[in-house]
Design a protein around this motif. Structure first.
Motif, PDB file in Angstrom:
ATOM      1  N   ARG A  30       0.919  -1.061   0.020  1.00 33.17           N
ATOM      2  CA  ARG A  30      -0.159   0.233  -0.017  1.00 33.17           C
ATOM      3  C   ARG A  30       0.825   1.361   0.115  1.00 33.17           C
ATOM      4  N   ALA A  31       2.053   1.310   0.586  1.00 35.22           N
ATOM      5  CA  ALA A  31       2.974   2.283   0.650  1.00 35.22           C
ATOM      6  C   ALA A  31       3.426   2.617  -0.856  1.00 35.22           C
ATOM      7  N   TYR A  32       3.825   1.537  -1.521  1.00 36.51           N
ATOM      8  CA  TYR A  32       4.115   1.652  -2.787  1.00 36.51           C
ATOM      9  C   TYR A  32       3.176   2.330  -3.582  1.00 36.51           C
ATOM     10  N   PHE A  33       1.871   1.669  -3.491  1.00 35.90           N
ATOM     11  CA  PHE A  33       0.780   1.988  -4.287  1.00 35.90           C
ATOM     12  C   PHE A  33       0.541   3.633  -4.102  1.00 35.90           C
ATOM     13  N   LEU A  34       0.486   4.166  -2.762  1.00 34.24           N
ATOM     14  CA  LEU A  34       0.016   5.617  -2.852  1.00 34.24           C
ATOM     15  C   LEU A  34       1.033   6.531  -3.210  1.00 34.24           C
TER      16      LEU A  34
ATOM     17  N   VAL B 261       3.446   5.831  -5.543  1.00 31.58           N
ATOM     18  CA  VAL B 261       3.583   6.161  -6.815  1.00 31.58           C
ATOM     19  C   VAL B 261       2.366   6.783  -7.302  1.00 31.58           C
ATOM     20  N   ALA B 262       1.173   6.647  -6.845  1.00 30.05           N
ATOM     21  CA  ALA B 262       0.044   7.262  -7.463  1.00 30.05           C
ATOM     22  C   ALA B 262      -0.138   8.510  -7.417  1.00 30.05           C
ATOM     23  N   TRP B 263       0.522   9.069  -5.893  1.00 32.85           N
ATOM     24  CA  TRP B 263       0.647  10.606  -5.937  1.00 32.85           C
ATOM     25  C   TRP B 263       1.599  10.937  -6.641  1.00 32.85           C
ATOM     26  N   ALA B 264       2.539  10.152  -6.850  1.00 35.72           N
ATOM     27  CA  ALA B 264       3.742  10.869  -7.724  1.00 35.72           C
ATOM     28  C   ALA B 264       3.267  11.044  -8.934  1.00 35.72           C
ATOM     29  N   VAL B 265       2.280  10.214  -9.668  1.00 33.98           N
ATOM     30  CA  VAL B 265       1.985  10.473 -10.968  1.00 33.98           C
ATOM     31  C   VAL B 265       1.077  12.067 -10.905  1.00 33.98           C
ATOM     32  N   ILE B 266       0.355  12.025  -9.890  1.00 29.39           N
ATOM     33  CA  ILE B 266      -0.508  13.197  -9.644  1.00 29.39           C
ATOM     34  C   ILE B 266       0.530  14.371  -9.725  1.00 29.39           C
ATOM     35  N   GLY B 267       1.622  14.331  -8.825  1.00 23.21           N
ATOM     36  CA  GLY B 267       2.458  15.288  -8.465  1.00 23.21           C
ATOM     37  C   GLY B 267       3.256  15.692  -9.750  1.00 23.21           C
ATOM     38  N   THR B 268       3.614  14.908 -10.444  1.00 18.69           N
ATOM     39  CA  THR B 268       4.586  14.819 -11.646  1.00 18.69           C
ATOM     40  C   THR B 268       3.705  15.931 -12.780  1.00 18.69           C
ATOM     41  N   PHE B 269       2.444  15.375 -12.909  1.00 22.11           N
ATOM     42  CA  PHE B 269       1.400  16.315 -13.704  1.00 22.11           C
ATOM     43  C   PHE B 269       1.496  17.678 -13.268  1.00 22.11           C
ATOM     44  N   MET B 270       1.251  17.865 -11.827  1.00 24.36           N
ATOM     45  CA  MET B 270       1.009  19.454 -11.437  1.00 24.36           C
ATOM     46  C   MET B 270       2.383  20.119 -11.596  1.00 24.36           C
ATOM     47  N   SER B 271       3.538  19.401 -11.251  1.00 24.71           N
ATOM     48  CA  SER B 271       4.743  20.103 -11.553  1.00 24.71           C
ATOM     49  C   SER B 271       5.042  20.530 -13.087  1.00 24.71           C
ATOM     50  N   THR B 272       4.904  19.595 -13.856  1.00 23.13           N
ATOM     51  CA  THR B 272       4.996  19.741 -15.316  1.00 23.13           C
ATOM     52  C   THR B 272       3.970  20.831 -15.687  1.00 23.13           C
ATOM     53  N   PHE B 273       2.943  20.649 -15.296  1.00 21.49           N
ATOM     54  CA  PHE B 273       1.787  21.609 -15.800  1.00 21.49           C
ATOM     55  C   PHE B 273       1.966  22.872 -15.421  1.00 21.49           C
TER      56      PHE B 273
ATOM     57  N   GLN C  15       1.882  14.981   1.419  1.00 21.79           N
ATOM     58  CA  GLN C  15       1.555  13.875   2.557  1.00 21.79           C
ATOM     59  C   GLN C  15       0.344  14.198   3.244  1.00 21.79           C
ATOM     60  N   ILE C  16      -0.322  15.354   3.110  1.00 22.13           N
ATOM     61  CA  ILE C  16      -1.599  15.596   3.752  1.00 22.13           C
ATOM     62  C   ILE C  16      -2.627  15.032   2.982  1.00 22.13           C
ATOM     63  N   LEU C  17      -2.601  15.028   1.625  1.00 20.61           N
ATOM     64  CA  LEU C  17      -3.577  14.329   0.814  1.00 20.61           C
ATOM     65  C   LEU C  17      -3.448  12.893   0.947  1.00 20.61           C
ATOM     66  N   LEU C  18      -2.197  12.395   0.913  1.00 21.43           N
ATOM     67  CA  LEU C  18      -1.930  11.015   1.025  1.00 21.43           C
ATOM     68  C   LEU C  18      -2.297  10.219   2.129  1.00 21.43           C
ATOM     69  N   PHE C  19      -2.410  11.204   3.528  1.00 15.96           N
ATOM     70  CA  PHE C  19      -2.706  10.258   4.686  1.00 15.96           C
ATOM     71  C   PHE C  19      -4.183   9.750   4.739  1.00 15.96           C
ATOM     72  N   PRO C  20      -5.247  10.425   4.407  1.00 20.72           N
ATOM     73  CA  PRO C  20      -6.542  10.029   4.130  1.00 20.72           C
ATOM     74  C   PRO C  20      -6.755   8.931   3.434  1.00 20.72           C
ATOM     75  N   CYS C  21      -6.018   8.887   2.459  1.00 18.29           N
ATOM     76  CA  CYS C  21      -5.875   7.726   1.436  1.00 18.29           C
ATOM     77  C   CYS C  21      -5.395   6.567   1.959  1.00 18.29           C
ATOM     78  N   ALA C  22      -4.459   6.720   2.916  1.00 18.67           N
ATOM     79  CA  ALA C  22      -3.744   5.456   3.650  1.00 18.67           C
ATOM     80  C   ALA C  22      -4.858   5.144   4.669  1.00 18.67           C
ATOM     81  N   LYS C  23      -5.287   6.121   5.242  1.00 15.54           N
ATOM     82  CA  LYS C  23      -6.283   5.342   6.374  1.00 15.54           C
ATOM     83  C   LYS C  23      -7.491   4.685   5.559  1.00 15.54           C
ATOM     84  N   PHE C  24      -7.927   5.277   4.624  1.00 16.31           N
ATOM     85  CA  PHE C  24      -8.913   4.485   3.782  1.00 16.31           C
ATOM     86  C   PHE C  24      -8.470   3.031   3.414  1.00 16.31           C
TER      87      PHE C  24
END
Length: 884
Positions: free
Chosen positions: A150-154, A156-168, A184-193
């Motif tokens: 789950r740590a890898y999944f979250l 990498v998933a947020w890395a994809v979103i972050g890459t889009f944001m920083s490039t955009f 990390q703030i956005l990542l944490f509730p996903c982890a708890k879910f």
């Protein structure tokens, strides 16, 4: 740390109970301790203990204080004073107190035994830096899950979103991004879910069970996912080259396709990672390399995943987690005003509104093409206020020095401009663009044939001209390199020299990075297997092979030896640059140095110039630094080095595809990209424009023409920088030894009145030079075009409040809330900025009213010069046909 008055105080302890802390000369204390081992921790008031142990580790600190002998404490303090003698970040008050402690109990006075053991305990079992203490953990449990599915999944998933944001948003000025402290703030509730919904299904590999849900989400999982994300947001390093080559407003090359972009981005990222294996010896393991800008990320992760003790700090009882979300929500709502509804709040050049057509007023106080001087309130936009300085994490001494260096730079720009040096008075005073001799943006297509300079067309059109602000930026860049190289290599040679020795011993004998470590973090990390140097070496060699293939496939007319030249330059110059980043929070590349060398060796070859800039300026020193930051973050929170390595490699490969896809989307769909009046501020003022201007200056025209014909002053800047470095090194080495004697002699020879004048004027100035960091001064001087003081003044004010006043007056509050506040406000801006773009910016919906037009309505928005272009010729400068 001031000795408290001898009192008996009743206070709430870290666990919510009441603690009675007694001073050493309390009669009850003396009677009860007769014949027993004295507990020095009982002399520590609750407020002091909260500052020493802000994360609830008070019992651990007190135990170390009570069990330390005087001889052991003295030895630690002596070694610490010697080791940190050249440490810019070491607290000055602590250094002076330690010197007084070594004079003995009679000279020191009351609380000698307590303070001696406190300082020694901080050095051996904690940290002398308040910022590090605010986020650190002094114990480690190696059985805590880290590399979970789950740590890898979250991550990498947020890395994809972050890459889009920083490039955009990379081409927007000022840019918007989601830093690690925000994601990390956005990542944490996903982890708890996921913790709530995933079953405990798993497989066992080599005796280790890997489950979808190994239990409660841990602090180390949170940090590991954050590190996965962190490395992804720097996949824009090759984007500038792609922009300049592909867009029609620049060179408009048709060979830049998806495959070109993918291959370039991939080897640039991997080469930077390979280089990080070299830099880690200098910028991860030394305790002085504290990396202040990563501390907010760790602080927020701790607030999210760890229960907080109930405490009342100056009336504040709110938890860090709740505090974050309240501040984020407020900022996300508020940012609609400076971001769309009332943009004058962002560019608050209110002084120019008094007389919009006054050229002088616009030059001095303007925020768009002016200098932003003399304006105390320049913005109500958090994104603008923190665009120049990391105001809530960068050390105040660094921000302050760079700010006053910026003021000095502004005065130099005024001198250049009003003397009309290099025809700058015909142009806007502070712009990063290149101009033709009629004052319009330079069109390179008018002088280029087959990507080479056509002399006939060039003589019939114009050489490129640059603003006074850009000339200063380039010249100060050239001064910067000898200053930082000589000053750091000499001033910090004990640390850097030992790192070179350790690097050699690591390659030759396999010496570990944590052997003979003094600090607690390195001792705790010693239990985890290190990443061998040859792992990084394989990645570096592989990236070099791909870069060679790239140059063979695409007709860039770039020699292969340029790859190895750039690597060689970085091997020498990247070490002090990385150490500078680690100690001051600044992050610079080797762009100016690379461009001059490339311009001399390959004049007229813009593609070779762009390639060398991309690879040499950011891929190695810059991107390697970013990866080193992640290694240091893992070092602080006890993530195994090999886990960090695996996450970095995997995330880089995945996010490269995302970055390239986003690049294609932007260049295809954003209307008016890289034009001055792009409605959503995608003007490329900080990526495409400066790189394009540099490619004209050094790539197309070549260094010889620039140094000897167009801008001959530039060649002297290297010598000026060398002299500055030598003056400061000489003065700071011998000044403390001889200046007191000189002062005493002047006291005897001069009259009392004359000496008093010198004592109030000259002597304080000379004393300030003994601690002043010339690197930061030059860095402040060079940080212009397109930036100006409007972007620096609010950051300086914020830094004074939160990085100077608060730690001195409200340290406990600062340790708990400062980094959380920084992350929250940045998160609010990022979320709101993305919503604003897709809601009203993608298909621009202009909101025309006074509050959105007043900032650019006058001379500041138009960007005119103080001299009119001659009407008879229609252009300024040399006659056509006589251009150098």
């Amino acid at each position: 740390m001031q000795p408290p008055s001898p009192t008996v105080e009743m206070a709430e302890d870290l666990n919510g109970g009441t603690t009675r802390r007694v001073s050493s000369h309390d009669p009850e204390k003396i009677q009860s301790s007769a014949g027993t081992t004295q507990r020095f921790s009982e002399q520590i008031p609750l407020k002091m203990l909260e500052e020493l142990a802000p994360n609830g580790e008070g019992d651990y600190i007190c135990e170390k204080i009570d069990n330390m002998t005087e001889e052991e404490a003295i030895a630690i303090v002596q070694e610490s004073i010697r080791f940190h003698a050249d440490d810019w970040n070491f607290p000055a008050e602590m250094r002076e107190r330690m010197k007084r402690l070594l004079q003995g109990p009679k000279a020191y006075g009351e609380f000698y035994d307590r303070d001696l053991r406190i300082d020694a305990t901080l050095m051996r079992y904690s940290s002398p830096y308040p910022g590090v203490r605010a986020v650190q953990e002094l114990k480690d449990d190696p059985t805590v899950p880290i590399e979970t599915i789950r740590a890898y999944f979250l991550g990498v998933a947020w890395a994809v979103i972050g890459t889009f944001m920083s490039t955009f948003f990379n081409s927007r000025f000022p840019s918007i991004g989601l830093s690690g402290s925000v994601i990390q703030i956005l990542l944490f509730p996903c982890a708890k879910f996921l913790e709530w919904v995933l079953p405990d299904w798993g497989i066992t590999v080599f005796g280790v069970r890997h489950s979808l849900n190994p239990g409660p989400w841990t602090f180390k999982e949170q940090m590991f996912s954050t590190i996965c994300y962190n490395i992804a947001i720097y996949t824009t390093n090759s984007y500038g080259m792609i922009l300049v080559q592909r867009l029609d407003v620049y060179y408009g090359l048709t060979l830049v396709n998806f495959g070109y972009q993918l291959m370039l981005t991939l080897f640039v990222q991997l080469m930077g990672m390979g280089f990080a294996g070299y830099l880690r010896r200098f910028s991860v393991y030394p305790v002085k390399a504290l990396w202040p800008t990563i501390l907010p990320t760790i602080a927020m992760n701790r607030a999210l995943t760890r229960p907080e003790p109930k405490e009342n700090i100056y009336g504040w009882t709110i938890s860090r987690y709740r505090f974050f979300y309240i501040c984020t929500l407020i900022m996300a709502i508020y940012y609609w005003f400076p971001g769309y509804l009332f943009t004058a709040l962002s560019t608050f050049n209110w002084m120019t509104w008094i007389a919009p057509n006054s050229v002088v007023l616009s030059l001095l106080t303007g925020s768009i093409t002016g200098l932003g001087l003399f304006n105390p309130i320049t913005t109500f936009d958090w994104n603008v206020a923190t665009s120049s300085y990391a105001a809530l994490s960068q050390p105040f001494f660094a921000t302050c020095t760079m700010y006053f260096g910026g003021i000095l730079g502004g005065l130099i720009i005024l001198g250049i401009y009003y003397k009309n040096m290099n025809y700058t008075a015909f142009l806007p005073i502070n712009s990063s663009s290149a101009f033709a001799n009629d004052g319009t943006p330079y069109q390179v297509q008018k002088v280029v044939v087959n990507i080479q300079l056509d002399q006939t067309k060039y003589q019939n059109y114009s050489p490129p001209f640059y603003s006074a602000g850009y000339i200063l930026t380039v010249g100060a860049n050239f001064c910067f390199y000898p200053v930082y190289f000589f000053y750091i290599m000499v001033n910090q040679w004990k640390t850097i020299g030992q790192a070179y020795v350790d690097f050699y011993h690591g390659l030759r004998y396999g010496k570990g990075n944590y052997e003979n470590a003094m600090d607690i973090h390195s001792r705790l990390m010693a239990q985890y297997p290190e990443v061998p140097d040859w792992w990084f070496l394989i990645i570096l060699v592989g990236a070099i092979v791909v870069s060679v293939i790239f140059l063979k496939i695409y007709p860039l007319d770039t020699p292969i030896w340029l790859v190895f030249l750039v690597i060689g330059i970085n091997l020498v110059f990247a070490v002090p640059l990385s150490f500078l980043s680690a100690t001051t929070g600044t992050n610079l590349g080797l762009g100016a140095l690379i461009q001059v060398i490339t311009g001399f060796l390959l004049p007229g070859n813009t593609n070779a110039f762009l390639f060398a800039q991309t690879l040499g300026s950011w891929a190695l020193a810059g991107y390697g630094d970013n990866m080193v930051q992640d290694l240091k973050m893992g070092h602080y929170v006890r993530i195994p080095p090999r886990a960090v390595f695996r996450s970095q490699v995997g995330t880089i490969i995945i996010t490269v595809f995302v970055a390239v896809g986003t690049q294609d989307f932007i260049m295809t769909n954003v209307k008016g990209l890289c034009t001055p009046n792009q409605p959503s501020r995608f003007t490329c003022a900080n990526d495409g424009n400066p790189l394009y201007a540099s490619s004209l200056m050094w790539g197309l025209l070549g260094s010889d023409r620039m140094f000897n014909s167009l801008y001959p002053l530039f060649k002297w800047c290297f010598l000026i920088g060398t002299c500055i470095a030598l003056v400061f090194l000489f003065g700071q080495t011998y000044g403390p030894r001889y200046l007191p004697g000189v002062k005493d002699q002047l006291r005897q020879r001069l009259s009392r009145r004359k000496f008093a004048v010198l004592d109030r004027t000259l002597f304080p100035f000379v004393a300030s030079l003994l601690w002043l960091n010339p690197i930061l001064v030059i860095q402040g001087v060079q940080h212009w075009a397109p930036s100006n003081m409007s972007y620096k003044t609010p950051g300086f004010i914020l830094s004074y409040v939160f990085m100077y006043w608060m730690p001195k007056r409200r340290l406990a509050w600062w340790e708990k809330y400062n980094y959380v506040l920084s992350a929250a406000l940045t998160a609010g801006v990022a979320v709101s900025g993305l919503i604003i773009f897709f809601a009203v910016g993608y298909n621009p919906k202009k909101l025309e009213w006074w509050g959105n037009t007043v900032s650019g309505a006058g001379v500041d928005g138009r960007g005119t010069g103080i001299l009119e272009i001659p009407k008879d010729r229609g252009y300024f400068g040399p006659e056509k046909g006589t251009f150098p």
